[in-house]
Design an enzyme around this catalytic site. Structure first.
Site, short mmCIF file in Angstrom:
data_model
loop_
_atom_site.label_atom_id
_atom_site.label_comp_id
_atom_site.label_asym_id
_atom_site.label_seq_id
_atom_site.Cartn_x
_atom_site.Cartn_y
_atom_site.Cartn_z
N GLU A 68 8.84 0.72 16.62
CA GLU A 68 9.98 1.23 15.87
C GLU A 68 9.83 2.73 15.75
O GLU A 68 8.76 3.30 15.96
CB GLU A 68 10.09 0.56 14.50
CG GLU A 68 10.38 -0.94 14.60
CD GLU A 68 10.64 -1.59 13.24
OE1 GLU A 68 11.35 -0.99 12.41
OE2 GLU A 68 10.11 -2.70 13.01
N CYS B 151 -3.34 1.21 6.85
CA CYS B 151 -3.54 0.43 8.07
C CYS B 151 -4.02 1.31 9.22
O CYS B 151 -4.75 0.86 10.10
CB CYS B 151 -2.26 -0.30 8.45
SG CYS B 151 -0.84 0.79 8.74
N ASN C 296 0.81 -1.23 0.00
CA ASN C 296 0.00 0.00 0.00
C ASN C 296 0.84 1.27 0.00
O ASN C 296 0.39 2.31 -0.49
CB ASN C 296 -0.97 0.00 1.18
CG ASN C 296 -0.28 -0.09 2.52
OD1 ASN C 296 0.66 -0.86 2.70
ND2 ASN C 296 -0.74 0.69 3.48
N GLU D 98 4.14 -5.10 12.36
CA GLU D 98 3.18 -4.00 12.25
C GLU D 98 2.04 -4.52 11.40
O GLU D 98 2.19 -4.76 10.21
CB GLU D 98 3.84 -2.78 11.62
CG GLU D 98 3.03 -1.51 11.81
CD GLU D 98 2.04 -1.25 10.71
OE1 GLU D 98 0.84 -1.55 10.92
OE2 GLU D 98 2.44 -0.76 9.65
#
Length: 502
Positions: A476, A289, A158, A256
């Site tokens: 992160e 997301c 994406n 993630e």
């Protein structure tokens, strides 16, 4: 196009892997098709276990010298990569638009400049990385960040280059070597990155790119005994497989994953701002997301909020992502379009009501005309807002990853927080309120890795990023990236025992 190169909008792209500083072909290829116009962009080398192992071997061989490279030199090379990205910014923007269908104007103005910034930021952060020594009963403690080793970085489709460099830059800054595996639906800018890195002077084997299907090479990469770190962005089912594979060697993983984030709109909010924030969730055709796909509105202002929202949504232009006037481009792949459409159809069958959208853009009315006037339809799905949805329904609980939002109402803070937290995910949340005290109370109770108040998608690389629950493992960003990509060491030195060297 040649056997190993293709040309996308005038930009030459090598379709082979980049391993140990060399371009490596595979016996088989896979076809990369543009979501923009359905054209074949290239036949991409389809990696096998042989190429995957070769990439890890190249990273392993290059690791000792790269780990021993002084920080200042590593930082200089990362800045040189950033320079290379900026010199080729237009090429990268165009290629990525053709490859994943996102807006060209966004790639030019925001995405590709951020790619360069990723390298500059972590170059700077590397030189600032320090922890003050501290004393324990006369003993000195010194904390250091040691390079961990070869890393496998698996990235999504994406935001291909942005999210790849979000991992590549800190891993390289940390002194690790990298095997990057881009998504098969959008592999092209990773190949260009390999060229840019080589041109910047990055030593051979420090950055390797292997293309192919995760089902065919994923386990080889994530289960390899010489891999020291794995960072993955993608779906929960794939993450489970990555984690299971990594477990064989107890390889640390950073995951993630998906989200089903809420946008909480309180009656004291600026409703124009809240409506703008809600419409912003259609960015990148909803393939984000972090998107706040669950709109939760205080009951007393729900009708007015909906009116303002639908007015703004009606002004969105859906079409060719190369056109500067387009606000929403296509979704990336026919399978993704079918997935989105399936979610909406099942929700409507279950009693939901479509306030806007609710059908594929290529559907036709009974008079034979297209439902929305889009030429060719392609892979477009219209912005959709569904109401009348049950809290435990699929459309509320599962990630659609398309331009589909739901709207529910609440009557107070307790109910708002309960609805917001009532999913398996915890990636992000957005709160719209005019009351600072309320903002503090509500954000303290939300389960999310990132919470925005009266704003959305403000990302600072100094901040930790990651998700709670099924939205991920680890954080992160900033020093947290170095904490993951390094082996932290504490050296304790006693007050006595030094020889007298005069």
């Amino acid at each position: 196009m040649s056997a190993h190169r293709t040309t996308v909008a005038g930009v030459a792209v090598d379709t082979r892997h980049s391993i140990g500083g060399e371009r490596v072909a595979s016996a088989a290829t896979f076809t990369d098709v543009s979501p923009v116009d359905g054209s074949v962009l290239g036949e991409i080398a389809r990696g096998t276990a042989t190429e995957a192992r070769a990439a890890v071997a190249a990273a392993w061989a290059a690791f000792p010298d790269w780990a021993a490279t002084p920080r200042a030199e590593r930082a200089r090379l990362l800045r040189a990569v950033a320079d290379g990205v900026e010199k080729r910014l237009e090429e990268l923007a165009v290629v990525e638009t053709y490859d994943n269908g996102a807006l060209l104007r966004s790639h030019r103005r925001g995405v590709m400049p951020r790619v360069a910034h990723n390298f500059r930021f972590f170059a700077d952060r590397l030189l600032e990385l320090d922890h003050a020594d501290f004393d324990t009963r006369g003993h000195t403690n010194r904390v250091s960040w040691d390079p961990a080793g070869p890393c496998v970085l698996i990235t999504p489709w994406n935001a291909p280059l942005l999210l790849a460099t979000w991992k590549v830059a800190p891993a390289l800054a940390a002194g690790d070597t990298v095997v990057l595996k881009p998504a098969e639906w959008s592999p092209l800018t990773a190949s260009l990155l390999a060229d840019i890195a080589a041109g910047a002077g990055l030593p051979a084997g420090v950055l390797n790119v292997v293309q192919g299907y995760g089902a065919e090479i994923g386990d080889v990469l994530t289960g390899h005994p010489d891999v020291r770190r794995i960072s993955f962005t993608g779906s929960v089912p794939t993450a489970r497989r990555v984690a299971a594979s990594a477990a064989a060697h107890l390889t640390p993983v950073s995951l993630e994953l998906g989200g089903k984030s809420p946008l909480l709109v309180f009656a004291d909010a600026d409703l124009d701002l809240a409506a703008d924030l809600a419409v912003e969730q259609y960015d990148n055709a909803g393939q984000v997301c972090l998107a706040a796909t669950r709109i939760l509105v205080e009951e007393t202002v729900a009708a007015e909020f909906t009116r303002r929202f639908t007015e703004r949504a009606a002004r969105l232009r859906q079409g060719d992502p190369r056109d500067a006037a387009t606000d929403i481009g296509p979704v990336i792949h026919p399978r993704q379009l079918e997935k989105i459409d399936g979610f909406v159809r099942r929700a409507l069958d279950d009693g939901a009501r479509a306030v806007i959208g609710g059908h594929r853009s290529d559907s036709r009315r009974s008079d034979g005309h297209r439902s929305d006037g889009l030429r060719g339809g392609g892979l477009h799905y219209p912005p959709t807002l569904l109401t009348g949805v049950a809290q435990r329904s699929e459309i509320v609980q599962e990630e659609v990853f398309g331009p589909v939002l739901t709207l529910q109402t609440f009557t107070g803070e307790d109910e708002a927080v309960r609805l917001a937290n009532d999913t398996r995910f915890g990636l992000a949340a957005t709160v719209a309120t005019g009351d600072p005290a309320r903002a503090r109370r509500v954000t303290a109770r939300l389960v999310a890795g990132t919470v925005w108040v009266n704003c959305f998608y403000v990302r600072d690389l100094r901040a930790p990023f990651g998700g709670s629950r099924l939205s991920g493992v680890g954080r992160e960003g900033g020093t947290w990236s170095f904490d993951f990509y390094c082996d932290l060491k504490n050296t304790v030195t006693g007050p006595k025992g030094w020889a007298d060297h005069g």
